[in-house]
Design a protein around this motif. Sequence first.
Motif, PDB file in Angstrom:
ATOM      1  N   LEU A 224      -7.064   3.520  -0.495  1.00 15.07           N
ATOM      2  CA  LEU A 224      -7.277   5.209  -0.557  1.00 15.07           C
ATOM      3  C   LEU A 224      -8.425   5.783  -0.007  1.00 15.07           C
ATOM      4  CD1 LEU A 224      -5.836   6.427  -3.969  1.00 15.07           C
ATOM      5  CD2 LEU A 224      -4.466   5.985  -1.958  1.00 15.07           C
ATOM      6  N   LYS A 225      -9.257   4.931   0.327  1.00 14.67           N
ATOM      7  CA  LYS A 225     -10.598   5.351   0.986  1.00 14.67           C
ATOM      8  C   LYS A 225     -10.796   5.401   2.352  1.00 14.67           C
ATOM      9  CE  LYS A 225     -13.670   4.648  -2.982  1.00 14.67           C
ATOM     10  NZ  LYS A 225     -14.991   3.862  -3.446  1.00 14.67           N
ATOM     11  N   ASN A 295      -0.125  -7.996  -7.830  1.00 13.57           N
ATOM     12  CA  ASN A 295      -1.296  -7.872  -8.759  1.00 13.57           C
ATOM     13  C   ASN A 295      -2.322  -7.007  -8.186  1.00 13.57           C
ATOM     14  OD1 ASN A 295      -0.132 -10.015 -10.205  1.00 13.57           O
ATOM     15  ND2 ASN A 295      -0.848 -11.493  -9.014  1.00 13.57           N
ATOM     16  N   GLY A 296      -2.256  -6.632  -6.938  1.00 17.80           N
ATOM     17  CA  GLY A 296      -3.299  -5.650  -6.462  1.00 17.80           C
ATOM     18  C   GLY A 296      -2.885  -3.990  -6.776  1.00 17.80           C
ATOM     19  N   GLY A 301      -7.873   2.344  -9.117  1.00 15.26           N
ATOM     20  CA  GLY A 301      -7.444   3.422  -8.922  1.00 15.26           C
ATOM     21  C   GLY A 301      -7.518   3.776  -7.407  1.00 15.26           C
ATOM     22  N   THR A 302      -7.461   2.793  -6.325  1.00 18.09           N
ATOM     23  CA  THR A 302      -7.657   3.074  -4.778  1.00 18.09           C
ATOM     24  C   THR A 302      -6.696   1.934  -4.315  1.00 18.09           C
ATOM     25  OG1 THR A 302      -9.577   1.685  -4.767  1.00 18.09           O
ATOM     26  CG2 THR A 302     -10.207   3.754  -4.797  1.00 18.09           C
ATOM     27  N   TRP A 303      -6.286   1.114  -4.862  1.00 20.67           N
ATOM     28  CA  TRP A 303      -5.327   0.022  -4.275  1.00 20.67           C
ATOM     29  C   TRP A 303      -3.809   0.217  -4.615  1.00 20.67           C
ATOM     30  CZ3 TRP A 303      -6.962  -2.518   0.233  1.00 20.67           C
ATOM     31  CH2 TRP A 303      -8.248  -2.535   0.310  1.00 20.67           C
ATOM     32  N   TYR A 304      -2.946   0.434  -3.465  1.00 20.04           N
ATOM     33  CA  TYR A 304      -1.532   0.618  -3.758  1.00 20.04           C
ATOM     34  C   TYR A 304      -0.610  -0.007  -2.879  1.00 20.04           C
ATOM     35  CZ  TYR A 304      -3.030   4.015  -7.383  1.00 20.04           C
ATOM     36  OH  TYR A 304      -3.879   4.602  -8.449  1.00 20.04           O
ATOM     37  N   ALA A 305       0.440  -0.656  -3.385  1.00 19.02           N
ATOM     38  CA  ALA A 305       1.468  -1.129  -2.479  1.00 19.02           C
ATOM     39  C   ALA A 305       1.811   0.305  -1.411  1.00 19.02           C
ATOM     40  CB  ALA A 305       2.744  -1.428  -3.194  1.00 19.02           C
ATOM     41  N   VAL A 306       2.300  -0.396  -0.439  1.00 13.02           N
ATOM     42  CA  VAL A 306       2.876   0.661   0.767  1.00 13.02           C
ATOM     43  C   VAL A 306       4.163   0.805   0.885  1.00 13.02           C
ATOM     44  CG1 VAL A 306       2.727   1.097   3.144  1.00 13.02           C
ATOM     45  CG2 VAL A 306       0.637  -0.171   2.097  1.00 13.02           C
ATOM     46  N   SER A 307       4.614   1.978   0.778  1.00 13.57           N
ATOM     47  CA  SER A 307       5.959   2.401   1.204  1.00 13.57           C
ATOM     48  C   SER A 307       6.497   2.228   2.499  1.00 13.57           C
ATOM     49  CB  SER A 307       6.387   3.687   0.535  1.00 13.57           C
ATOM     50  OG  SER A 307       5.853   4.815   1.366  1.00 13.57           O
ATOM     51  N   LYS A 311       3.223   5.560   2.704  1.00 18.65           N
ATOM     52  CA  LYS A 311       2.548   6.373   1.615  1.00 18.65           C
ATOM     53  C   LYS A 311       2.236   5.165   0.467  1.00 18.65           C
ATOM     54  CE  LYS A 311       4.825  10.600   2.143  1.00 18.65           C
ATOM     55  NZ  LYS A 311       5.974  11.681   1.716  1.00 18.65           N
ATOM     56  N   PRO A 312       1.222   5.446  -0.245  1.00 20.35           N
ATOM     57  CA  PRO A 312       0.889   4.617  -1.324  1.00 20.35           C
ATOM     58  C   PRO A 312       1.691   4.844  -2.436  1.00 20.35           C
ATOM     59  CG  PRO A 312      -0.665   6.324  -1.232  1.00 20.35           C
ATOM     60  CD  PRO A 312       0.341   6.618  -0.157  1.00 20.35           C
ATOM     61  N   VAL A 313       2.513   3.471  -3.046  1.00 22.51           N
ATOM     62  CA  VAL A 313       3.587   3.758  -4.039  1.00 22.51           C
ATOM     63  C   VAL A 313       2.771   3.947  -5.336  1.00 22.51           C
ATOM     64  CG1 VAL A 313       5.135   2.307  -5.068  1.00 22.51           C
ATOM     65  CG2 VAL A 313       5.105   2.442  -2.593  1.00 22.51           C
TER      66      VAL A 313
END
Length: 318
Positions: A224-225, A295-296, A301-307, A311-313
């Motif tokens: 997210l950064k 696991n990531g 609060g800044t790393w998310y799987a990608v749709s 977009k960050p899922v």
Amino acid sequence: MKTSWRSASLVATAAAVLALTTACGQDGAPAAGSQNVGATAAADGLGGAGVGAGTGGGTGAGNGYGADGQQGSAAKSAGRLAVTDSAELGRVLTDSSGMTLYRFDEDTAEPPRSHCDGDCATAWPPVPAADATAGAGVDKAMLGEVIRADGSKQLTIGGWPAYRYAKDTEAGEISGQGVGGKWYALAPDGKKATLASLPGLSVKKTELGDIVVDKNGMTVYRFLKDQAWPTSVSACTGACLEKWPAVAPVPADATKGVRKKGLMGFTRPDGVKQMTVNCWPVYTYSGDKIPGDTNGQGIGGTWYAVSPDGKPVGAPKK
């Protein structure tokens, strides 16, 4: 009037930036405080974060290393190689004790050469070439050897130097799979073990919803950064990049189900080439060991799987 080479270079650079801005300038805005800082890739051959921890922990007897993680008087021979059917990876090459054998992306097969020494070779014990034989399902023509820097002979499979993983303590374990985005279980032909040949990027249905995975089936993440506008900028550098390896660029036509707009690669200040989805830099996570791991997800609060649309899922809405 002739245009000087410097002027021509400036024009070409401006055109490239304009093209990227046009492609990436429609969605999103720069993350506050993000900056384009150069990163340092792992240079110790350990293959990224999560490996060093294995150099001093108990490893069990199966991999030929003692409880202190140190090599004994002679590393355990491979013996009669076999093929094991893995639900996650398909056909996986194992030694006579059933321990999974791995390959390292920084090595080469033509000619065979190992780039894993020192602490790396403690975490990833090289498999000795002596006494290795081909069992059922293994083509003996695939077996070879390479002389390491210390003069010892290491087993190769299809030209690729073979290793065990110090954290695998029981037969059939594959905890080394995908570590650092550089270590993968060996298939009988020396290739990376995988159930099927996947596109460079594709979409997989999971409990999180539809998410993007790489060619090895590993979950792809967003930070997210980072920023996507007006150009792709990664805020993940240094040790961060070791834990979250950048996904290498793949041609747009080598993807399936992923939004084509903003699907391109860029070169980071450190020289690493990285793929973007909807212009957002994408990564894998060294803590994901096998395809399907997430696991990531949500770390810091800044790393998310990608749709599929970039977009960050599951990221909280602002």
